[in-house]
Design an enzyme around this catalytic site. Structure first.
Site, PDB file in Angstrom:
ATOM      1  N   ASP A  32       6.029  10.254  15.245  1.00  0.00           N
ATOM      2  CA  ASP A  32       5.179   9.749  14.174  1.00  0.00           C
ATOM      3  C   ASP A  32       5.050  10.832  13.095  1.00  0.00           C
ATOM      4  O   ASP A  32       4.856  12.004  13.408  1.00  0.00           O
ATOM      5  CB  ASP A  32       3.794   9.381  14.735  1.00  0.00           C
ATOM      6  CG  ASP A  32       3.009   8.498  13.796  1.00  0.00           C
ATOM      7  OD1 ASP A  32       2.759   7.327  14.140  1.00  0.00           O
ATOM      8  OD2 ASP A  32       2.639   8.970  12.688  1.00  0.00           O
ATOM      9  N   ASN A  90      -1.194  -1.744  17.616  1.00  0.00           N
ATOM     10  CA  ASN A  90      -2.158  -2.368  16.711  1.00  0.00           C
ATOM     11  C   ASN A  90      -1.523  -3.663  16.217  1.00  0.00           C
ATOM     12  O   ASN A  90      -0.379  -3.658  15.755  1.00  0.00           O
ATOM     13  CB  ASN A  90      -2.459  -1.433  15.534  1.00  0.00           C
ATOM     14  CG  ASN A  90      -3.085  -0.131  15.997  1.00  0.00           C
ATOM     15  OD1 ASN A  90      -3.993  -0.140  16.810  1.00  0.00           O
ATOM     16  ND2 ASN A  90      -2.588   0.995  15.499  1.00  0.00           N
ATOM     17  N   GLY A  96      -5.803  -2.402  12.612  1.00  0.00           N
ATOM     18  CA  GLY A  96      -5.313  -1.105  12.156  1.00  0.00           C
ATOM     19  C   GLY A  96      -3.811  -1.022  11.991  1.00  0.00           C
ATOM     20  O   GLY A  96      -3.275   0.055  11.752  1.00  0.00           O
ATOM     21  N   GLN A  97      -3.101  -2.144  12.104  1.00  0.00           N
ATOM     22  CA  GLN A  97      -1.651  -2.095  11.890  1.00  0.00           C
ATOM     23  C   GLN A  97      -1.370  -1.841  10.407  1.00  0.00           C
ATOM     24  O   GLN A  97      -1.954  -2.487   9.528  1.00  0.00           O
ATOM     25  CB  GLN A  97      -0.993  -3.424  12.324  1.00  0.00           C
ATOM     26  CG  GLN A  97       0.530  -3.369  12.246  1.00  0.00           C
ATOM     27  CD  GLN A  97       1.213  -4.613  12.816  1.00  0.00           C
ATOM     28  OE1 GLN A  97       0.545  -5.552  13.276  1.00  0.00           O
ATOM     29  NE2 GLN A  97       2.528  -4.625  12.786  1.00  0.00           N
ATOM     30  N   HIS A 103       5.966  -2.079  16.853  1.00  0.00           N
ATOM     31  CA  HIS A 103       6.145  -0.745  17.438  1.00  0.00           C
ATOM     32  C   HIS A 103       5.045  -0.478  18.435  1.00  0.00           C
ATOM     33  O   HIS A 103       3.936  -1.002  18.325  1.00  0.00           O
ATOM     34  CB  HIS A 103       6.139   0.340  16.359  1.00  0.00           C
ATOM     35  CG  HIS A 103       4.932   0.310  15.470  1.00  0.00           C
ATOM     36  ND1 HIS A 103       4.795  -0.614  14.445  1.00  0.00           N
ATOM     37  CD2 HIS A 103       3.805   1.057  15.452  1.00  0.00           C
ATOM     38  CE1 HIS A 103       3.641  -0.412  13.832  1.00  0.00           C
ATOM     39  NE2 HIS A 103       3.013   0.583  14.429  1.00  0.00           N
ATOM     40  N   LEU A 104       5.382   0.354  19.420  1.00  0.00           N
ATOM     41  CA  LEU A 104       4.378   0.877  20.361  1.00  0.00           C
ATOM     42  C   LEU A 104       4.194   2.346  20.064  1.00  0.00           C
ATOM     43  O   LEU A 104       5.156   3.053  19.761  1.00  0.00           O
ATOM     44  CB  LEU A 104       4.867   0.764  21.811  1.00  0.00           C
ATOM     45  CG  LEU A 104       4.839  -0.563  22.543  1.00  0.00           C
ATOM     46  CD1 LEU A 104       5.163  -0.319  24.016  1.00  0.00           C
ATOM     47  CD2 LEU A 104       3.490  -1.271  22.416  1.00  0.00           C
ATOM     48  N   HIS A 105       2.953   2.808  20.168  1.00  0.00           N
ATOM     49  CA  HIS A 105       2.658   4.235  20.076  1.00  0.00           C
ATOM     50  C   HIS A 105       2.655   4.802  21.498  1.00  0.00           C
ATOM     51  O   HIS A 105       2.079   4.182  22.403  1.00  0.00           O
ATOM     52  CB  HIS A 105       1.259   4.467  19.497  1.00  0.00           C
ATOM     53  CG  HIS A 105       1.064   3.959  18.102  1.00  0.00           C
ATOM     54  ND1 HIS A 105       0.951   4.785  17.010  1.00  0.00           N
ATOM     55  CD2 HIS A 105       0.953   2.690  17.611  1.00  0.00           C
ATOM     56  CE1 HIS A 105       0.771   4.065  15.916  1.00  0.00           C
ATOM     57  NE2 HIS A 105       0.759   2.792  16.252  1.00  0.00           N
TER      58      HIS A 105
HETATM   59  P1  5GP Z   1       0.303   1.297  12.871  1.00  0.00           P
HETATM   60  O1  5GP Z   1      -0.837   1.812  12.040  1.00  0.00           O
HETATM   61  O2  5GP Z   1       1.050   0.211  12.140  1.00  0.00           O
HETATM   62  O3  5GP Z   1      -0.067   0.931  14.267  1.00  0.00           O
HETATM   63  O4  5GP Z   1       1.292   2.534  13.030  1.00  0.00           O
HETATM   64  C1  5GP Z   1       2.161   2.961  12.029  1.00  0.00           C
HETATM   65  C2  5GP Z   1       2.449   4.403  12.297  1.00  0.00           C
HETATM   66  O5  5GP Z   1       3.554   4.789  11.495  1.00  0.00           O
HETATM   67  C3  5GP Z   1       1.301   5.347  11.922  1.00  0.00           C
HETATM   68  O6  5GP Z   1       0.902   6.075  13.077  1.00  0.00           O
HETATM   69  C4  5GP Z   1       1.886   6.250  10.843  1.00  0.00           C
HETATM   70  O7  5GP Z   1       1.447   7.577  10.965  1.00  0.00           O
HETATM   71  C5  5GP Z   1       3.374   6.114  11.071  1.00  0.00           C
HETATM   72  N1  5GP Z   1       4.189   6.283   9.892  1.00  0.00           N
HETATM   73  C6  5GP Z   1       3.921   5.842   8.625  1.00  0.00           C
HETATM   74  N2  5GP Z   1       4.935   6.149   7.789  1.00  0.00           N
HETATM   75  C7  5GP Z   1       5.856   6.795   8.542  1.00  0.00           C
HETATM   76  C8  5GP Z   1       7.143   7.356   8.234  1.00  0.00           C
HETATM   77  O8  5GP Z   1       7.632   7.313   7.110  1.00  0.00           O
HETATM   78  N3  5GP Z   1       7.809   7.946   9.267  1.00  0.00           N
HETATM   79  C9  5GP Z   1       7.291   8.002  10.536  1.00  0.00           C
HETATM   80  N4  5GP Z   1       8.040   8.613  11.474  1.00  0.00           N
HETATM   81  N5  5GP Z   1       6.090   7.487  10.856  1.00  0.00           N
HETATM   82  C10 5GP Z   1       5.382   6.888   9.870  1.00  0.00           C
END
Ligand code: 5GP
Length: 113
Positions: A32, A90, A96-97, A103-105
């Site tokens: 991330d 999310n 919070g998405q 994707h999974l964290h």
């Molecule tokens: P979400 O908030 O949709 O569950 O997660 C999206 C994740 O993508 C966030 O944790 C954010 O930090 C990450 N992210 C956003 N932009 C980029 C990017 O350009 N590259 C990478 N590797 N991660 C990103």
């Protein structure tokens, strides 16, 4: 509707750089860019799914099984089997998405609250 211009779609197509730790024909795993834990990896299927919900509804059973089995292997590759880790998704803006490609964290490396 799936937006082909989301960040992860660009990373999958090789149009944007990422710190990739795993790739096969069905998914990638990247660090991330804005980690919230010492280990913060994103596991991203290459298919065009907006969210976990969309993925579970529309991906083939084999694709889903491969995704989750490989997520576990990636956690092992990172030596997290013993240390412990959290996986989360999310789903939707209110949860919070921020990137609308499934994707999974994987989070680890500290005591998670
Ligand atoms: P979400 O908030 O949709 O569950 O997660 C999206 C994740 O993508 C966030 O944790 C954010 O930090 C990450 N992210 C956003 N932009 C980029 C990017 O350009 N590259 C990478 N590797 N991660 C990103």
């Amino acid at each position: 509707m799936y937006d082909d211009n989301n960040i992860f779609a660009k990373i999958i197509r090789g149009e944007m750089d990422s710190d990739k730790i795993y790739e096969d024909d069905k998914l990638i795993a990247i660090h991330d860019a804005y980690p919230t834990a010492p280990i913060h990896v994103l596991v991203i299927p290459k298919g065009k799914y907006i969210s976990f919900h969309d993925f579970m509804e529309n991906a083939a059973a084999e694709e889903i099984a491969h995704f989750f089995k490989t997520t576990k292997q990636i956690a092992e590759m990172l030596n997290l089997g013993d240390k412990g880790y959290r996986i989360l998704a999310n789903i939707g803006k209110t949860a919070g998405q921020t990137v609308f490609h499934m994707h999974l964290h994987i989070l680890s490396g500290k005591t998670l609250q």
